[in-house]
Design a protein around this motif. Structure first.
Motif, PDB file in Angstrom:
ATOM      1  N   LEU A   1       0.956  -1.159  -0.058  1.00 32.16           N
ATOM      2  CA  LEU A   1       0.196  -0.131  -0.092  1.00 32.16           C
ATOM      3  C   LEU A   1       0.923   1.270   0.121  1.00 32.16           C
ATOM      4  O   LEU A   1       2.032   1.228   0.276  1.00 32.16           O
ATOM      5  CB  LEU A   1      -0.927  -0.013   0.867  1.00 32.16           C
ATOM      6  N   LYS A   2       0.390   2.338  -0.409  1.00 31.77           N
ATOM      7  CA  LYS A   2       0.925   3.638  -0.477  1.00 31.77           C
ATOM      8  C   LYS A   2       0.282   4.532   0.290  1.00 31.77           C
ATOM      9  O   LYS A   2      -0.882   4.857   0.258  1.00 31.77           O
ATOM     10  CB  LYS A   2       1.061   4.044  -1.737  1.00 31.77           C
ATOM     11  N   VAL A   3       1.006   5.228   1.216  1.00 25.85           N
ATOM     12  CA  VAL A   3       0.391   6.172   2.148  1.00 25.85           C
ATOM     13  C   VAL A   3       1.093   7.491   1.719  1.00 25.85           C
ATOM     14  O   VAL A   3       1.949   7.915   2.012  1.00 25.85           O
ATOM     15  CB  VAL A   3       0.608   5.964   3.636  1.00 25.85           C
TER      16      VAL A   3
ATOM     17  N   ASP B   1     -17.411  19.951  25.760  1.00 21.38           N
ATOM     18  CA  ASP B   1     -17.681  20.345  27.366  1.00 21.38           C
ATOM     19  C   ASP B   1     -19.006  19.804  27.853  1.00 21.38           C
ATOM     20  O   ASP B   1     -18.955  19.354  29.116  1.00 21.38           O
ATOM     21  CB  ASP B   1     -17.755  21.922  27.525  1.00 21.38           C
ATOM     22  N   SER B   2     -19.932  19.421  26.957  1.00 22.32           N
ATOM     23  CA  SER B   2     -21.244  19.258  27.263  1.00 22.32           C
ATOM     24  C   SER B   2     -21.326  17.749  27.966  1.00 22.32           C
ATOM     25  O   SER B   2     -21.901  17.522  28.718  1.00 22.32           O
ATOM     26  CB  SER B   2     -22.192  19.485  26.315  1.00 22.32           C
ATOM     27  N   ASP B   3     -20.595  16.662  27.083  1.00 21.30           N
ATOM     28  CA  ASP B   3     -20.750  15.307  27.550  1.00 21.30           C
ATOM     29  C   ASP B   3     -19.593  14.420  27.330  1.00 21.30           C
ATOM     30  O   ASP B   3     -19.477  13.293  27.850  1.00 21.30           O
ATOM     31  CB  ASP B   3     -21.682  14.793  26.509  1.00 21.30           C
ATOM     32  N   GLY B   4     -18.357  15.429  27.276  1.00 22.74           N
ATOM     33  CA  GLY B   4     -17.029  14.734  27.085  1.00 22.74           C
ATOM     34  C   GLY B   4     -16.788  13.656  26.052  1.00 22.74           C
ATOM     35  O   GLY B   4     -15.786  13.101  25.903  1.00 22.74           O
ATOM     36  N   THR B   5     -17.753  13.784  24.914  1.00 18.84           N
ATOM     37  CA  THR B   5     -17.252  13.261  23.883  1.00 18.84           C
ATOM     38  C   THR B   5     -16.406  13.994  22.842  1.00 18.84           C
ATOM     39  O   THR B   5     -16.517  15.230  22.834  1.00 18.84           O
ATOM     40  CB  THR B   5     -18.595  12.647  23.178  1.00 18.84           C
ATOM     41  N   PRO B   6     -15.891  13.504  21.825  1.00 22.51           N
ATOM     42  CA  PRO B   6     -14.891  14.404  20.904  1.00 22.51           C
ATOM     43  C   PRO B   6     -15.972  15.054  19.803  1.00 22.51           C
ATOM     44  O   PRO B   6     -16.917  14.679  19.559  1.00 22.51           O
ATOM     45  CB  PRO B   6     -14.418  13.266  19.912  1.00 22.51           C
ATOM     46  N   TYR B   7     -15.633  16.451  19.755  1.00 19.92           N
ATOM     47  CA  TYR B   7     -16.235  17.510  18.886  1.00 19.92           C
ATOM     48  C   TYR B   7     -16.292  16.907  17.513  1.00 19.92           C
ATOM     49  O   TYR B   7     -17.215  17.009  16.976  1.00 19.92           O
ATOM     50  CB  TYR B   7     -15.558  18.745  19.353  1.00 19.92           C
ATOM     51  N   PHE B   8     -15.104  16.582  17.112  1.00 24.26           N
ATOM     52  CA  PHE B   8     -14.975  16.050  15.829  1.00 24.26           C
ATOM     53  C   PHE B   8     -14.802  14.449  15.752  1.00 24.26           C
ATOM     54  O   PHE B   8     -14.669  13.823  16.663  1.00 24.26           O
ATOM     55  CB  PHE B   8     -13.584  16.661  15.143  1.00 24.26           C
ATOM     56  N   THR B   9     -14.668  13.817  14.615  1.00 24.59           N
ATOM     57  CA  THR B   9     -14.579  12.353  14.625  1.00 24.59           C
ATOM     58  C   THR B   9     -13.129  12.067  15.125  1.00 24.59           C
ATOM     59  O   THR B   9     -12.036  12.714  14.805  1.00 24.59           O
ATOM     60  CB  THR B   9     -14.567  11.925  13.039  1.00 24.59           C
ATOM     61  N   PRO B  10     -13.090  10.951  16.215  1.00 26.02           N
ATOM     62  CA  PRO B  10     -11.985  10.514  16.942  1.00 26.02           C
ATOM     63  C   PRO B  10     -11.087   9.744  15.867  1.00 26.02           C
ATOM     64  O   PRO B  10      -9.496  10.152  16.071  1.00 26.02           O
ATOM     65  CB  PRO B  10     -12.066   9.881  17.864  1.00 26.02           C
ATOM     66  N   TYR B  11     -11.793   8.867  15.220  1.00 26.74           N
ATOM     67  CA  TYR B  11     -10.607   7.975  14.109  1.00 26.74           C
ATOM     68  C   TYR B  11     -11.273   7.569  13.220  1.00 26.74           C
ATOM     69  O   TYR B  11     -12.832   7.733  13.066  1.00 26.74           O
ATOM     70  CB  TYR B  11     -10.093   6.977  14.965  1.00 26.74           C
ATOM     71  N   THR B  12     -10.931   6.804  12.250  1.00 25.75           N
ATOM     72  CA  THR B  12     -11.816   6.224  11.040  1.00 25.75           C
ATOM     73  C   THR B  12     -11.019   4.790  10.650  1.00 25.75           C
ATOM     74  O   THR B  12      -9.807   4.781  11.186  1.00 25.75           O
ATOM     75  CB  THR B  12     -11.835   7.227   9.886  1.00 25.75           C
ATOM     76  N   ILE B  13     -11.648   4.035  10.282  1.00 22.32           N
ATOM     77  CA  ILE B  13     -11.089   2.771   9.422  1.00 22.32           C
ATOM     78  C   ILE B  13     -11.331   3.023   7.979  1.00 22.32           C
ATOM     79  O   ILE B  13     -12.464   3.189   7.438  1.00 22.32           O
ATOM     80  CB  ILE B  13     -11.941   1.712  10.048  1.00 22.32           C
ATOM     81  N   ILE B  14      -9.996   2.583   7.521  1.00 19.67           N
ATOM     82  CA  ILE B  14     -10.091   2.633   6.024  1.00 19.67           C
ATOM     83  C   ILE B  14      -9.548   1.120   5.534  1.00 19.67           C
ATOM     84  O   ILE B  14      -8.770   0.451   5.888  1.00 19.67           O
ATOM     85  CB  ILE B  14      -9.056   3.634   5.460  1.00 19.67           C
ATOM     86  N   GLU B  15     -10.208   0.533   4.563  1.00 17.73           N
ATOM     87  CA  GLU B  15     -10.182  -0.719   4.081  1.00 17.73           C
ATOM     88  C   GLU B  15      -9.474  -0.878   2.765  1.00 17.73           C
ATOM     89  O   GLU B  15     -10.087  -0.308   1.840  1.00 17.73           O
ATOM     90  CB  GLU B  15     -11.051  -1.761   3.952  1.00 17.73           C
TER      91      GLU B  15
ATOM     92  N   GLU C   1      -7.488  -3.215  -0.085  1.00 19.66           N
ATOM     93  CA  GLU C   1      -6.924  -4.675  -0.313  1.00 19.66           C
ATOM     94  C   GLU C   1      -6.894  -5.671   0.678  1.00 19.66           C
ATOM     95  O   GLU C   1      -6.128  -6.564   0.795  1.00 19.66           O
ATOM     96  CB  GLU C   1      -5.622  -4.539  -0.948  1.00 19.66           C
ATOM     97  N   GLY C   2      -8.042  -5.713   1.469  1.00 22.24           N
ATOM     98  CA  GLY C   2      -8.266  -6.639   2.522  1.00 22.24           C
ATOM     99  C   GLY C   2      -7.581  -6.095   3.852  1.00 22.24           C
ATOM    100  O   GLY C   2      -7.802  -6.982   4.743  1.00 22.24           O
ATOM    101  N   VAL C   3      -7.035  -5.022   4.040  1.00 19.55           N
ATOM    102  CA  VAL C   3      -6.253  -4.867   5.035  1.00 19.55           C
ATOM    103  C   VAL C   3      -7.010  -3.520   5.750  1.00 19.55           C
ATOM    104  O   VAL C   3      -7.503  -2.626   4.978  1.00 19.55           O
ATOM    105  CB  VAL C   3      -4.959  -4.151   4.737  1.00 19.55           C
ATOM    106  N   ARG C   4      -7.263  -3.546   7.048  1.00 15.29           N
ATOM    107  CA  ARG C   4      -7.858  -2.646   7.851  1.00 15.29           C
ATOM    108  C   ARG C   4      -6.956  -1.811   8.460  1.00 15.29           C
ATOM    109  O   ARG C   4      -6.055  -2.118   9.368  1.00 15.29           O
ATOM    110  CB  ARG C   4      -8.627  -3.297   9.046  1.00 15.29           C
ATOM    111  N   ILE C   5      -6.953  -0.446   7.885  1.00 12.83           N
ATOM    112  CA  ILE C   5      -6.024   0.729   8.561  1.00 12.83           C
ATOM    113  C   ILE C   5      -6.877   1.644   9.301  1.00 12.83           C
ATOM    114  O   ILE C   5      -7.838   2.186   9.073  1.00 12.83           O
ATOM    115  CB  ILE C   5      -5.427   1.347   7.361  1.00 12.83           C
TER     116      ILE C   5
ATOM    117  N   PRO D   1      -7.585  -3.542  13.902  1.00  7.76           N
ATOM    118  CA  PRO D   1      -6.826  -3.097  12.660  1.00  7.76           C
ATOM    119  C   PRO D   1      -5.411  -3.811  12.543  1.00  7.76           C
ATOM    120  O   PRO D   1      -4.755  -4.285  13.360  1.00  7.76           O
ATOM    121  CB  PRO D   1      -6.359  -1.575  13.029  1.00  7.76           C
ATOM    122  N   ASP D   2      -5.010  -3.945  11.235  1.00 12.78           N
ATOM    123  CA  ASP D   2      -3.640  -4.240  10.970  1.00 12.78           C
ATOM    124  C   ASP D   2      -2.694  -3.410  10.778  1.00 12.78           C
ATOM    125  O   ASP D   2      -1.482  -3.583  10.600  1.00 12.78           O
ATOM    126  CB  ASP D   2      -3.870  -4.820   9.256  1.00 12.78           C
TER     127      ASP D   2
END
Length: 577
Positions: A28-30, A147-161, A163-167, A211-212
């Motif tokens: 893969l190429k990042v 501040d309201s509930d302690g959850t991330p304001y933005f997305t914390p992470y994502t999974i990208i698949e 060639e069968g690999v989970r990143i 993840p792999d």
């Protein structure tokens, strides 16, 4: 029983096929960008000339790599794209009801994920909240917490698949934002240090996602090199790479460095840190070779990093054609006349003493606020504005950043301490006339200032002297207010300064004047609602003709030492220009 048997017959082939889908070997190429700062197009709209690097050129390389195997390429961005160029300023503030140009460009380029940078927060809620919805990819910052509930304001992470690999890609933003930006810009959010947040989300990602490979997108500088700590709260990458096992690679940024480094973490595994500098000058390129282990479930990985010099790449014709209408619209905007200057001004003069360039900003700040005293610094190392007609593009030379204008209450003693702090990081103490005056370092890149010129704050509204011979903390003598009134160390004065400085940026008010973050808030009496550049533009439009002058309200002594040092050190930094 027959239904269960039928169900098993249906799902067993699915699991077998999934297991079989895991290839023995694959590559893969990042690819990654960071700190693009509006360098979308191959043109410098401020100086009205072709630029050296842009996303339009990076896209040529990205397209070439995708043409080999589109499914094997990941494209990531590490934040700070929404400030630094008229292209994004126009979309941020002049055309808020249209889809943002960064969303248009980055969606066209098909980014897979991105991280929010501090300069993406600075345009304010209206801008970055809008981008969250307009981007076709997750925009992440796990440590920007509601501040309201302690959850991330933005997305914390994502999974990208691929060639069968989970990143897994986890995003973080520098936690130092409250030091630089007024609270209304990040209201409802607090920023936790990256290390603690990384430990939390690393555990979640590993357990839930299996993840792999795990990639960190850190909008935070290195912070520590070869064991030397430097501003951990702002720049945490090295420490987190070492102390939070799990990351295979980290794309870092924020500090605008060009770097490829390997760090051994506490599990004795090597972690790659790569930083492709800024302004799309480089594209991070990491080839990742996966080899299936004997368990047929996990992969071993080999990472081969390089930095692609975007400056050497041709412009993508497809990119250029796609956005030519918008580009021309912004070019017309920056070409609008604002007023006329009677003489040329340049920031190189401001490195050595009082100057027309800095005095112009100081006087505008005093005029806009009615303050007694103004603080500002030269915000560019070597910028010149010629005499004659001033255009919108020139305002980006006159004032580089989208700071607000604050008014604060400071005592005379705090004003003096502020200046002592500023000049101690600007001018050496000199024992003799041949001693160095400014902090200058030499390298293969030439002579450079080794301290940050955008922290070289001087004052307007008071008359004072810097004595180069005096020791630290006892170098500034304030003789009087510039209007002739006495200056009183115990009196409270109204002071104009930008929001970066007013929130503690550079340390002038905190380390210098000794104010706490709470006191900074309490001392602020007013803030503009729009950026300072907007008000500078309106002020110049009202004046129509501006005669920039230097009133020499501050001087450097001994004068003979100063003149000799200025002459030799000007040549060191600027040559004979």
């Amino acid at each position: 029983m027959r239904k269960i048997t039928l169900y098993l017959l249906l799902i067993i082939p699915f699991f077998i096929s999934c297991q079989e889908a895991r290839k023995d070997e694959l590559t893969l190429k990042v690819l990654a960008t960071t700190d693009v700062h509006g360098a979308l197009f191959p043109y410098d709209l401020v100086n009205d000339e072709v630029s050296k690097s842009s996303l339009a050129q990076a896209y040529t390389y990205i397209s070439k790599e995708r043409s080999k195997n589109d499914q094997s390429v990941l494209l990531l961005d590490n934040g700070d794209i929404l400030q630094g160029d008229p292209v994004v300023y126009y979309s941020n503030f002049e055309k808020p009801n249209q889809k943002h140009i960064c969303a248009e460009v980055m969606n066209f380029m098909a980014y897979d994920a991105g991280t929010v940078g501090n300069h993406d927060i600075e345009p304010g809620h209206e801008v970055y909240d809008r981008l969250v919805n307009e981007f076709a990819f997750p925009w992440m910052a796990a440590n920007a917490v509601k501040d309201s509930d302690g959850t991330p304001y933005f997305t914390p992470y994502t999974i990208i698949e691929k060639e069968g690999v989970r990143i897994a890609v986890i995003g973080f933003i520098t936690a130092a934002i409250p030091k630089w930006l007024p609270e209304k810009i990040w209201s409802g959010i607090h920023f936790e240090e990256i290390e603690a947040t990384a430990k939390k989300w690393m555990a979640i990602v590993k357990e839930k996602e299996k993840p792999d490979m795990i990639i960190g997108l850190f909008h935070s500088g290195m912070g520590e090199v070869d064991g030397n700590e430097s501003g951990v709260v702002e720049n945490e990458t090295f420490k987190v790479a070492k102390d939070v096992p799990g990351f295979d690679m980290i794309v870092c940024g924020h500090d605008h460095q060009e770097a490829i480094k390997w760090v051994e973490n506490t599990d004795n595994k090597q972690v790659l840190i790569i930083n492709p500098k800024s302004k799309a000058q480089f594209l991070a390129d990491v080839t990742v070779s996966f080899k299936l282990n004997a368990d047929k479930k996990t992969y071993s990985k080999k990472l081969e990093p390089q930095l692609i010099d975007v400056k050497a790449l041709p412009v993508s014709k497809e990119f250029e054609e796609r956005f030519k209408t918008y580009f021309q619209e912004v070019k017309d905007y920056v070409s609008r006349p604002v007023g006329r200057f009677t003489k040329c001004i340049k920031t190189s003069d401001a490195m050595f003493g009082d100057s027309p360039f800095v005095d112009l900003i100081q006087n505008i700040q005093l005029d806009l606020t009615g303050a007694d005293v103004s603080f500002t610094a030269p915000l560019s190392f070597n910028t010149k504005i010629d005499s004659g007609m001033l255009y919108v593009r020139d305002l980006f030379k006159l004032y580089r950043f989208e700071n607000l204008l604050y008014t604060m209450n400071l005592t005379g003693q705090e004003i003096k301490d502020f200046l002592e702090y500023s000049y101690d990081k600007w001018f050496h103490q000199m024992k003799k006339k041949t001693d160095p005056m400014l902090f200058i370092k030499s390298s293969e890149k030439g002579n450079q200032l080794s301290t940050m010129f955008f922290n070289y704050d001087s004052a307007q509204g008071i008359d004072y002297e810097l004595d180069l011979r005096k020791e630290k903390g006892n170098r500034i003598h304030i003789s009087k207010m510039s209007n002739g009134e006495a200056f009183d160390l115990n009196k409270t004065y109204k002071v104009a300064l930008n929001s970066y400085r007013g929130n503690g940026g550079g340390g002038h008010l905190t380390e210098g004047a000794g104010l706490s973050q709470k006191e900074l808030i309490e001392r602020m009496t007013n803030s503009t609602t729009k950026d300072l550049r907007f008000y500078l533009m309106k002020w110049i439009e009202e004046q129509k003709v501006v005669n920039p002058t230097c009133d020499n309200n501050w001087t450097v002594s001994p004068e003979a030492w100063w003149k000799q040092a200025k002459e030799r050190e000007y040549k060191l930094l600027y040559g004979n220009n």
